[in-house]
Design an enzyme around this catalytic site. Structure first.
Site, short mmCIF file in Angstrom:
data_model
loop_
_atom_site.label_atom_id
_atom_site.label_comp_id
_atom_site.label_asym_id
_atom_site.label_seq_id
_atom_site.Cartn_x
_atom_site.Cartn_y
_atom_site.Cartn_z
N TYR A 101 27.79 139.37 134.03
CA TYR A 101 26.89 138.83 133.01
C TYR A 101 25.46 139.04 133.52
O TYR A 101 25.15 138.74 134.68
CB TYR A 101 27.13 137.32 132.80
CG TYR A 101 26.12 136.72 131.84
CD1 TYR A 101 26.42 136.59 130.47
CD2 TYR A 101 24.85 136.33 132.28
CE1 TYR A 101 25.48 136.08 129.59
CE2 TYR A 101 23.91 135.83 131.39
CZ TYR A 101 24.22 135.71 130.06
OH TYR A 101 23.30 135.21 129.18
N GLU A 189 20.64 139.53 126.42
CA GLU A 189 21.73 139.47 127.39
C GLU A 189 22.71 140.63 127.23
O GLU A 189 22.88 141.18 126.14
CB GLU A 189 22.48 138.13 127.32
CG GLU A 189 23.32 137.95 126.10
CD GLU A 189 24.20 136.68 126.14
OE1 GLU A 189 23.91 135.73 126.89
OE2 GLU A 189 25.20 136.67 125.40
#
Ligand code: GDP
Ligand code: MN
Length: 382
Positions: A101, A189
């Site tokens: 992530y 993201e």
């Protein structure tokens, strides 16, 4: 404003983030044609502005063009968290060795852009934060110095990126940072950022959320708005120049000024009620804007009373009062209204409101209490 994955990837690719460029399809036949052109296994992904598409069956691999067509047919029309899938992204599939992530947020508490990174990617970061908070790195960046090279290395080491992929990781993080700043984003993201079996670093999913207040500087990004997925009330509000956020309570709030709107919501809560929305009709609100605000508020079936709180500065109280009376006469649905108007021409306003038999209040506490009582009165559901 949230951007679809394929739009977010377009922006990231422009900033040098390594990813598999895909193509958009709206029919199974198109998906098949794209898969044919790409050759090999493709991934077919629902383009909806909600997370967890994978779990909901909105992300599927297809080994052949025929399978791509079949999978596309399964995904189009699928309901994912209340949104119907209309658009697909078809891209060459990656063989995943590890999922990371990597995100950037505008951290309001730290008052700066902050890197969030975790080697436990693929799942929602909120989930990792709950179950294994130590697996997440939060690294605030200096607003003046920006992203520094030592910070890129720090994140790279935290994630355990292999030495031969560090330059590719640096490109990814720098690209993400440039995309974030350049588009006036609140969030950017990549989840997952993957290392493939053949040793490449790739952004497989991307999400960018733009700051609405910065959108006027980016007509090209404004053009990426997905009208299919915007709540009708939000579209109506934006077009009328009203700031509106829907909430879950029963008391509709119509206020001028963002700060006053927040205060009004607080006082509704203090009086034992729940606000149905945040609504700022803006400065100098005229009758048509007041009417639009009422329509937007009453569109929400949970609303059982409306609290109008206007501070007349530039906005003239009597004009708003006229607007309220006029708009109310044309409403499809009616609920009790409590109106507090202070400031410029407050007395004239009070007279107009009294003549129209509206409940008025002098103080905000009083107004909130009256609105809560009106919402709770039996038979107040219109
Ligand atoms: P989300 O569930 O909405 O976040 O959608 P993602 O694009 O992140 O996809 C969910 C999951 O599907 C990823 O975490 C991967 O495990 C998997 N996935 C996505 N793209 C590919 C791909 O190209 N190849 C493989 N093998 N899996 C993929
Ligand atoms: Mn994802």
């Amino acid at each position: 404003m949230k951007l679809q994955e394929y739009r977010s990837k377009e922006i990231l690719a422009r900033h040098g983030v390594p990813l598999m460029a895909g193509e958009v399809a709206t029919t199974p036949e198109q998906a098949r044609a794209i898969a044919e052109r790409m050759g090999g296994t493709v991934v077919i992904k629902a383009q909806v502005l909600v997370g967890g598409r994978g779990k909901a069956g909105g992300v599927k691999l297809a080994a052949t063009p025929e399978e791509a067509e079949r999978r596309a047919r399964e995904i189009i029309g699928l309901d994912i968290k209340g949104v119907t899938v209309r658009t697909l992204l078809v891209a060459p599939a990656a063989d995943i060795a590890h999922e990371y992530y990597l995100g950037l947020i505008l951290d309001r508490a730290a008052k700066t852009v902050t890197i969030i990174a975790s080697a436990e990617g693929g799942v929602e970061i909120e989930e990792v934060a709950r179950t294994n908070p130590d697996a997440i790195l939060r690294l605030p960046l200096d607003p003046l110095l920006g992203l520094q090279r030592f910070q890129v290395r720090q994140v790279s080491f935290f994630l355990g990126i292999a030495p031969d992929l560090r330059s590719s990781f640096a490109e990814t993080l720098k690209g993400l940072y440039d995309a974030f700043l350049g588009s006036d984003a609140d969030l950017a993201e990549i989840n997952p950022l993957v290392v493939t079996e053949d040793g490449r670093l790739l952004a497989l999913d991307a999400k960018i959320v733009l700051d609405d207040s910065g959108l006027f500087r980016h007509p090209d990004l404004e053009a990426m708005r997905d009208h299919n997925e915007e709540e009708p009330a939000e579209t109506a509000a934006r077009e009328a120049g009203i700031s509106f956020i829907k909430l879950d309570g029963s008391i509709g709030c119509m206020v001028n000024g963002a700060g006053l709107a927040m205060t009004t919501m607080d006082l509704v809560k203090l009086a034992g009620g729940e606000p149905a929305n945040f609504l700022d009709i803006g400065g100098g609100a005229k009758a048509d804007r007041v009417a639009a605000a009422f329509r937007i508020i009453l569109d929400d079936e949970n609303v059982r009373a409306i609290l109008v709180n206007i501070f007349g500065g530039i906005t003239r109280g009597d004009e708003v009062a006229h607007g309220i009376v006029e708009a109310r006469a044309n409403l499809q649905r009616d609920v009790p209204m409590v109106v507090r108007i202070v400031g410029t021409n407050a007395e004239e306003a009070a007279e107009i409101l009294r003549a129209a038999n509206l409940i008025t209040a002098d103080s905000l506490d009083d107004a909130a209490a009256k609105a809560v009582a009106a919402a709770q009165a039996p038979g107040s559901r219109a």
